[in-house]
Design an enzyme around this catalytic site. Structure first.
Site: not given
Ligand code: PRP
Length: 172
Positions: A39-40, A95-96, A99, A127, A148-149, A155
Site C-alpha cells: 500500500k505504501g 515503490e515508497d 530497505d 536505505k 524507521f520512517v 506505516d
Molecule cells: C514495504 C515497502 C516495500 C518493502 C521494502 O512494504 O513498501 O514494498 O516494504 O522493504 P524491503 O526492501 O526490505 O523488501 P510493506 O511490506 O511494509 O507493505 P505496505 O507498503 O503495505 O506497508
C-alpha cells in the site's frame, strides 16, 4: 510514539517534480506503465504520475513482506496481481522505500517474466545500508539513514500513512 520530521512535504514534492521531468525525458514514446506497489507507494504514485509530462498508465500490485512489526519477515507474498499485461510496454515499478531489497528483487524477477519492453524502478526512499539483495533503482528520491520512517504512505502497524511529511518514529 512521537514523530520527528525527516523530509518535509515541500522537499518531497520538489524532488518528485524533478523525477517526473527526468522520466518524461527518458521515455519519449510508447506505452509507459507506472506499477504502484501497495500500500505504501500510493501517495508517491499519485504525485509522480502527475509530475510526468506525458501519457502514463497506472496499475496496482499488492505485495507483502512485512508483518505488523518494524522488520522484514523475509517472506514475499503477492496479495493482488495486475489487471494489465505488460508485454512490450515500458514499465516503472513505483515503490515508497527500498530497505533490504527483498521485495524489489522478487518483483523485478516476477515482472520481468511478463516480457515488458523495459523495466525500471522508482523509489522515493532508499536505505542503502540495509541492503541484503541487489536492486538497481533508476529513479531515487532520497537516500536516508537506517532509521524507521513513517508518513507519506509508510506505516507502523498501519498507522501514520497519511502524514504529509516523512518522519522518524521516536520513543517519548
Ligand atoms: C514495504 C515497502 C516495500 C518493502 C521494502 O512494504 O513498501 O514494498 O516494504 O522493504 P524491503 O526492501 O526490505 O523488501 P510493506 O511490506 O511494509 O507493505 P505496505 O507498503 O503495505 O506497508
Amino acid at each position: 510514539m512521537g514523530v520527528r520530521v525527516l523530509l518535509t512535504e515541500e522537499q518531497i514534492q520538489a524532488r518528485i517534480r524533478e523525477l517526473g521531468a527526468e522520466i518524461g525525458a527518458d521515455y519519449p514514446e510508447g506505452p509507459l506503465y507506472l506499477v504502484c506497489i501497495l500500500k505504501g507507494a500510493c501517495f508517491f504514485l499519485a504525485d509522480l504520475a502527475r509530475a510526468v509530462p506525458r501519457d502514463v498508465l497506472i496499475e496496482f500490485m499488492g505485495i507483502s513482506s512485512y508483518g505488523k512489526g518494524k522488520s522484514s519477515s523475509g517472506e514475499v507474498r503477492v496479495t493482488k496481481d495486475l489487471d494489465a499485461s505488460l508485454e512490450d510496454a515500458h514499465v516503472i515499478v513505483v515503490e515508497d522505500i527500498v530497505d533490504s531489497g527483498i521485495t524489489l528483487h522478487y518483483l523485478v524477477h516476477v515482472l520481468g517474466q511478463r516480457r515488458p519492453r523495459s523495466l525500471k524502478v522508482a523509489a522515493l526512499l532508499d536505505k542503502p545500508d540495509r541492503r541484503l539483495r541487489p536492486v538497481e533503482v533508476a529513479y531515487t528520491g532520497f537516500q536516508i539513514p537506517d532509521e524507521f520512517v513513517v508518513g507519506y504512505g509508510l506505516d507502523y502497524g498501519e498507522r501514520y500513512r497519511n502524514l504529509r511529511d516523512v518522519c522518524v518514529l521516536v520513543d517519548e
